[in-house]
Design a protein around this motif. Structure first.
Motif, PDB file in Angstrom:
ATOM      1  N   CYS A 150       1.313  -1.213   0.363  1.00 21.72           N
ATOM      2  CA  CYS A 150      -0.077   0.442  -0.200  1.00 21.72           C
ATOM      3  C   CYS A 150       0.744   1.236  -0.307  1.00 21.72           C
ATOM      4  CB  CYS A 150      -0.541   0.375   1.225  1.00 21.72           C
ATOM      5  SG  CYS A 150      -1.696   1.621   1.674  1.00 21.72           S
ATOM      6  N   SER A 151       0.077   2.213  -0.942  1.00 23.82           N
ATOM      7  CA  SER A 151       1.296   3.393  -0.908  1.00 23.82           C
ATOM      8  C   SER A 151       1.311   4.539   0.171  1.00 23.82           C
ATOM      9  CB  SER A 151       0.030   4.207  -1.853  1.00 23.82           C
ATOM     10  OG  SER A 151      -0.632   4.703  -1.841  1.00 23.82           O
ATOM     11  N   THR A 152       0.423   3.984   1.471  1.00 24.48           N
ATOM     12  CA  THR A 152       0.766   4.503   3.370  1.00 24.48           C
ATOM     13  C   THR A 152       1.011   3.854   4.150  1.00 24.48           C
ATOM     14  OG1 THR A 152      -1.441   4.364   3.575  1.00 24.48           O
ATOM     15  CG2 THR A 152      -2.046   5.057   2.133  1.00 24.48           C
ATOM     16  N   LEU A 153       2.308   2.719   3.651  1.00 28.68           N
ATOM     17  CA  LEU A 153       2.487   1.931   4.498  1.00 28.68           C
ATOM     18  C   LEU A 153       4.172   1.421   3.989  1.00 28.68           C
ATOM     19  CD1 LEU A 153       0.144  -0.829   4.469  1.00 28.68           C
ATOM     20  CD2 LEU A 153       0.458   1.059   6.911  1.00 28.68           C
ATOM     21  N   PHE A 154       4.765   1.849   5.282  1.00 26.62           N
ATOM     22  CA  PHE A 154       6.843   1.490   4.759  1.00 26.62           C
ATOM     23  C   PHE A 154       6.608   0.332   3.869  1.00 26.62           C
ATOM     24  CE2 PHE A 154      10.596   0.036   5.774  1.00 26.62           C
ATOM     25  CZ  PHE A 154      11.766   0.613   5.807  1.00 26.62           C
ATOM     26  N   ASP A 155       7.036   0.434   2.798  1.00 31.44           N
ATOM     27  CA  ASP A 155       7.408  -0.870   1.605  1.00 31.44           C
ATOM     28  C   ASP A 155       8.424  -0.384   0.873  1.00 31.44           C
ATOM     29  OD1 ASP A 155       6.892  -2.923   0.098  1.00 31.44           O
ATOM     30  OD2 ASP A 155       4.977  -2.230  -0.822  1.00 31.44           O
ATOM     31  N   PRO A 156       9.834  -0.836   1.517  1.00 32.56           N
ATOM     32  CA  PRO A 156      10.768  -0.195   0.278  1.00 32.56           C
ATOM     33  C   PRO A 156      11.021  -1.005  -0.535  1.00 32.56           C
ATOM     34  CG  PRO A 156      11.481  -1.920   2.729  1.00 32.56           C
ATOM     35  CD  PRO A 156      10.418  -1.303   2.940  1.00 32.56           C
ATOM     36  N   GLY A 157      10.612  -2.820  -0.999  1.00 29.89           N
ATOM     37  CA  GLY A 157      10.784  -3.697  -2.064  1.00 29.89           C
ATOM     38  C   GLY A 157       9.899  -3.232  -2.620  1.00 29.89           C
ATOM     39  N   LYS A 158       8.747  -2.125  -2.521  1.00 32.26           N
ATOM     40  CA  LYS A 158       7.901  -1.880  -3.826  1.00 32.26           C
ATOM     41  C   LYS A 158       6.529  -3.043  -4.558  1.00 32.26           C
ATOM     42  CE  LYS A 158       8.277   1.896  -2.975  1.00 32.26           C
ATOM     43  NZ  LYS A 158       6.521   3.133  -2.222  1.00 32.26           N
ATOM     44  N   LYS A 159       6.317  -3.354  -3.709  1.00 27.28           N
ATOM     45  CA  LYS A 159       5.509  -5.213  -3.750  1.00 27.28           C
ATOM     46  C   LYS A 159       4.388  -4.752  -4.772  1.00 27.28           C
ATOM     47  CE  LYS A 159       7.565  -7.219  -0.350  1.00 27.28           C
ATOM     48  NZ  LYS A 159       8.339  -6.672   1.069  1.00 27.28           N
ATOM     49  N   ARG A 160       3.715  -3.828  -4.949  1.00 27.55           N
ATOM     50  CA  ARG A 160       2.676  -3.262  -4.941  1.00 27.55           C
ATOM     51  C   ARG A 160       2.642  -3.664  -7.232  1.00 27.55           C
ATOM     52  NH1 ARG A 160      -0.643   2.631  -5.501  1.00 27.55           N
ATOM     53  NH2 ARG A 160      -2.054   2.311  -6.496  1.00 27.55           N
ATOM     54  N   GLY A 161       3.890  -3.336  -7.520  1.00 27.33           N
ATOM     55  CA  GLY A 161       3.380  -3.698  -9.265  1.00 27.33           C
ATOM     56  C   GLY A 161       3.395  -5.166  -9.054  1.00 27.33           C
ATOM     57  N   SER A 162       4.232  -5.815  -8.229  1.00 26.71           N
ATOM     58  CA  SER A 162       3.971  -7.725  -8.356  1.00 26.71           C
ATOM     59  C   SER A 162       2.390  -8.350  -7.987  1.00 26.71           C
ATOM     60  CB  SER A 162       4.808  -8.092  -7.075  1.00 26.71           C
ATOM     61  OG  SER A 162       5.971  -8.119  -8.105  1.00 26.71           O
ATOM     62  N   HIS A 163       2.228  -7.421  -7.216  1.00 28.78           N
ATOM     63  CA  HIS A 163       0.694  -8.319  -5.930  1.00 28.78           C
ATOM     64  C   HIS A 163      -0.751  -7.542  -7.699  1.00 28.78           C
ATOM     65  CE1 HIS A 163      -2.831  -7.802  -3.649  1.00 28.78           C
ATOM     66  NE2 HIS A 163      -3.630  -6.520  -4.437  1.00 28.78           N
ATOM     67  N   ILE A 164      -0.396  -6.019  -8.187  1.00 33.89           N
ATOM     68  CA  ILE A 164      -0.656  -5.938  -9.293  1.00 33.89           C
ATOM     69  C   ILE A 164      -1.433  -6.973 -10.347  1.00 33.89           C
ATOM     70  CG2 ILE A 164      -1.518  -4.141 -11.148  1.00 33.89           C
ATOM     71  CD1 ILE A 164      -1.391  -1.822  -9.205  1.00 33.89           C
ATOM     72  N   LYS A 165       0.518  -7.481 -10.809  1.00 34.30           N
ATOM     73  CA  LYS A 165       0.009  -8.065 -11.955  1.00 34.30           C
ATOM     74  C   LYS A 165      -0.273  -9.749 -11.725  1.00 34.30           C
ATOM     75  CE  LYS A 165       4.604  -7.045 -12.469  1.00 34.30           C
ATOM     76  NZ  LYS A 165       6.010  -7.661 -12.911  1.00 34.30           N
ATOM     77  N   GLU A 166      -0.218 -10.027 -10.522  1.00 32.47           N
ATOM     78  CA  GLU A 166      -1.444 -11.284 -10.349  1.00 32.47           C
ATOM     79  C   GLU A 166      -2.719 -10.980 -10.315  1.00 32.47           C
ATOM     80  OE1 GLU A 166      -0.003 -12.016  -5.981  1.00 32.47           O
ATOM     81  OE2 GLU A 166       2.461 -12.330  -6.243  1.00 32.47           O
ATOM     82  N   LEU A 167      -2.899 -10.066  -9.333  1.00 29.68           N
ATOM     83  CA  LEU A 167      -4.337  -9.773  -9.541  1.00 29.68           C
ATOM     84  C   LEU A 167      -4.585  -9.667 -10.927  1.00 29.68           C
ATOM     85  CD1 LEU A 167      -5.042  -7.464  -6.345  1.00 29.68           C
ATOM     86  CD2 LEU A 167      -6.044  -9.274  -7.095  1.00 29.68           C
TER      87      LEU A 167
END
Length: 373
Positions: free
Chosen positions: A291-308
């Motif tokens: 989530c953009s509002t949480l600490f996420d240095p690995g930036k996993k959002r792209g992988s998450h969306i690709k899986e969805l």
């Protein structure tokens, strides 16, 4: 069942009456929660009603005197509603450290409404730090103490465990609803899906769970429109104003998945029942995301969306950027690069809750969807 659905959508559209009615019947306290990730289980365990405060389409008449012009429309809407008296039935307010806009509005709130009690839920920025677990447990205990004083009764582990069970069941039901949307998009309009999510913000979860349990089997056989051939995933803070959903509907597209803060991000992680309740709630927060509002240095959002996208067979992604939301804007360049590399079509649109014209957005969405395979 149609009548039951309409009742839930009416609550989503006009929550004030439902909230006031609950308070009159129960005599309980109402706790307003700004976005996002407030541990509602704690509020529920106190016998209070947590309600989500996510702004709205109200005309901004007074809030601009207190907030900068570059404040996001969500916090402007929340402050405007408060100044107009919409939240007069709310007994206490919770401000999580979601972003600078929410945090700064907390200070403005304290000066503007000195008689309205509030709690600042300042989360650990670095969730991977060893100290984050201890700090967050202490913060939740402070939150419990604040609630106990407000409601006039104590909260014990049994109360918390029962509330965790209720909320875990709620998340299970919301996952079933999302699966239904992906597999049978002809069963719901986009506004109906959004309304079902929003109604859950304003009702006791036991009541909402019961209503949704009754609706799901009926929705599985409901057929109200042709099966759309273009399938979209929405990502961002929220898909509002809801006229945006109407445009997507009019273009013959199905929203089959979302990565929205006012959507799937609310329900993504269960609370374990194998540890002490406070520790379990702490671990849920530390494992939330991406989530953009949480600490996420690995930036996993792209992988998450690709899986969805792969799971729901979406043809493209629409990034709905709430104007002036720095957290989302920081995520976008990385997400854009990753989705382009994966060959996933992506459209960026910018919105405000109080916007009135959708001509340009319609044109851009139409051009985007016409290019989708």
């Amino acid at each position: 069942m149609e009548e039951k659905l309409r009742e839930l959508l009416e609550i989503a559209e006009n929550p004030q009456r439902a909230i006031t009615g609950w308070k009159e019947v129960t005599g309980g306290k109402v706790i307003g929660c700004l976005p996002i990730y407030v541990p509602e289980e704690i509020i529920h365990a106190a016998g209070a009603l947590p309600v989500g405060l996510w702004g709205g389409t109200t005309e901004i008449e007074r809030a601009n005197a207190h907030l900068q012009g570059f404040s996001c429309s969500i916090v402007r809407g929340v402050l405007e509603y408060a100044l107009k008296g919409t939240y007069d039935m709310v007994d206490g307010f919770v401000f999580p450290s979601t972003c600078d806009h929410v945090q700064n509005s907390s200070d403005i709130w304290a000066k503007t409404f000195p008689d309205k009690v509030k709690f600042d839920l300042v989360y650990p920025a670095n969730r991977s730090s060893n100290a984050a677990t201890l700090y967050l447990a202490d913060l939740y205990r402070e939150f419990i103490s604040w609630l106990e004083e407000l409601v006039g009764s104590s909260i014990n582990n049994g109360d918390l465990q029962r509330s965790i069970s209720v909320y875990n069941h709620h998340r299970e039901l919301m996952e079933k609803l999302r699966q239904l949307r992906a597999e049978q998009p002809q069963s719901l309009t986009h506004r109906e899906m959004a309304g079902l999510v929003k109604a859950s913000l304003f009702m006791p979860k036991e009541q909402y769970n019961q209503e949704l349990e009754g609706l799901l089997p009926w929705l599985e056989v409901r057929d109200i429109k042709e099966v759309p051939h273009k399938r979209l995933l929405l990502t961002g803070i929220m898909a509002e104003p809801e006229e945006l959903l109407d445009v997507i509907e009019d273009l013959g597209c199905a929203v089959v998945a979302d990565d929205l803060a006012l959507g799937s991000r609310l329900h993504g992680v269960q609370v374990t029942t194998q540890t002490e309740p406070i520790d379990a709630l702490v671990q849920r927060h530390l494992s939330l995301g991406p989530c953009s509002t949480l600490f996420d240095p690995g930036k996993k959002r792209g992988s998450h969306i690709k899986e969805l996208v792969e799971k729901t067979k979406a043809n493209g992604v629409v990034f709905i950027n709430m104007k002036f939301c720095e957290a989302e804007e920081f995520d976008y360049p990385i997400l854009k690069q990753e989705l382009e590399q994966a060959g996933i079509p992506l459209l960026f649109i910018e919105v405000e809750q109080q916007m009135a014209s959708f001509g340009q957005i319609r044109t851009r969405l139409q051009a985007f969807t016409e290019m989708l395979a």
